[in-house]
Write an enzyme that holds these catalytic residues in place. Structure first.
Site, PDB file in Angstrom:
ATOM      1  N   PRO A   1       0.791  -1.240   0.000  1.00  0.00           N
ATOM      2  CA  PRO A   1       0.000   0.000   0.000  1.00  0.00           C
ATOM      3  C   PRO A   1       0.822   1.289   0.000  1.00  0.00           C
ATOM      4  O   PRO A   1       0.255   2.374   0.151  1.00  0.00           O
ATOM      5  CB  PRO A   1      -0.789  -0.124   1.310  1.00  0.00           C
ATOM      6  CG  PRO A   1       0.134  -0.865   2.219  1.00  0.00           C
ATOM      7  CD  PRO A   1       0.869  -1.858   1.340  1.00  0.00           C
ATOM      8  N   CYS A   2       2.133   1.212  -0.204  1.00  0.00           N
ATOM      9  CA  CYS A   2       2.971   2.394  -0.028  1.00  0.00           C
ATOM     10  C   CYS A   2       2.644   3.514  -1.013  1.00  0.00           C
ATOM     11  O   CYS A   2       2.928   4.682  -0.737  1.00  0.00           O
ATOM     12  CB  CYS A   2       4.450   2.025  -0.125  1.00  0.00           C
ATOM     13  SG  CYS A   2       4.976   1.442  -1.737  1.00  0.00           S
TER      14      CYS A   2
END
Length: 237
Positions: free
Chosen positions: A196-197
């Protein structure tokens, strides 16, 4: 109209906001007139028994039946014990299910049975709130692949899930930012997930009410591993 006031800190979610987003997403699935799509694409709003935390489970067949009656024939071929033990799931595959929302909600104490898809390769996606990033995270596992083909294998993911237009970009991202592997947040069994960065930057470009949050998020994240929301769900008011 800016809807960021609905969130404590857009685009991040706290537990309560994520729980609400999951519930709205599940209700869109229940209310949408999906017809035959409901046989091959199933959504459940689930809770982790030990913590009460919400997550969304999505099941999709990897191969669509070549003939309209092919899936029905497979279900009939199972017969016997499965029909008796999972009658509510059979109702969900009935021809007129969209006319009766009651049959779309199985007993909340029963786990969904995916037995009707035996010998049919399928993928299970799960949407969990990441404890550090505070953003939804897409986990996925492959099941019932052809004999000799391992399910937990990155090459299998690229073969069965990743559309051609995404393959080069995902491989270039490497582990961070692309497809990663880690112990599943519930089972602790190795599984794949989309890191999810980069989700924050993607979501910040848009604005939506909380009942459409997961629709938008899946539109941004899911396509790279073959997950799209049926347009009928977007049409639900």
């Amino acid at each position: 109209m800016v809807h960021h006031g609905e969130y404590r800190q857009w685009p991040f979610l706290n537990e309560e906001e994520f729980d609400l987003a999951c519930a709205f997403f599940d209700q869109r699935y229940v209310r949408a007139h999906l017809g035959p799509t409901r046989q091959i694409f199933k959504i459940r709003h689930r809770r982790i028994a030990t913590t009460g935390s919400s997550y969304v489970e999505i099941l999709r067949l990897l191969q669509l039946p070549k003939e309209p009656d092919e899936l029905s024939a497979l279900l009939e071929g199972l017969g016997g014990d499965w029909v008796e033990s999972a009658g509510s799931e059979m109702q969900m595959d009935s021809k007129d299910e969209d006319a009766d929302q009651e049959v779309l909600r199985p007993d909340s104490n029963e786990l969904p049975s995916y037995t009707p898809y035996a010998q049919q390769p399928y993928v299970t996606y799960e949407v969990h709130l990441h404890p550090t990033y505070r953003l939804p995270t897409l986990w996925f596992t492959l099941h019932d692949l052809p004999a000799g083909e391992p399910a937990f294998d990155l090459d299998a993911v690229y073969r069965h899930l990743v559309p051609p237009q995404y393959k080069d970009n995902l491989r270039a991202l490497g582990v961070t930012g692309g497809i990663s592997a880690a112990p599943h947040p519930i089972t602790d069994v190795p599984a794949f997930f989309i890191h999810p960065c980069q989700t924050k930057e993607a979501m910040e470009q848009f604005d939506c009410v909380i009942d459409k949050y997961l629709m938008m998020w899946i539109g941004l994240v899911g396509g790279c591993v073959g997950l799209w929301v049926p347009p009928e769900m977007a049409a639900v008011p």
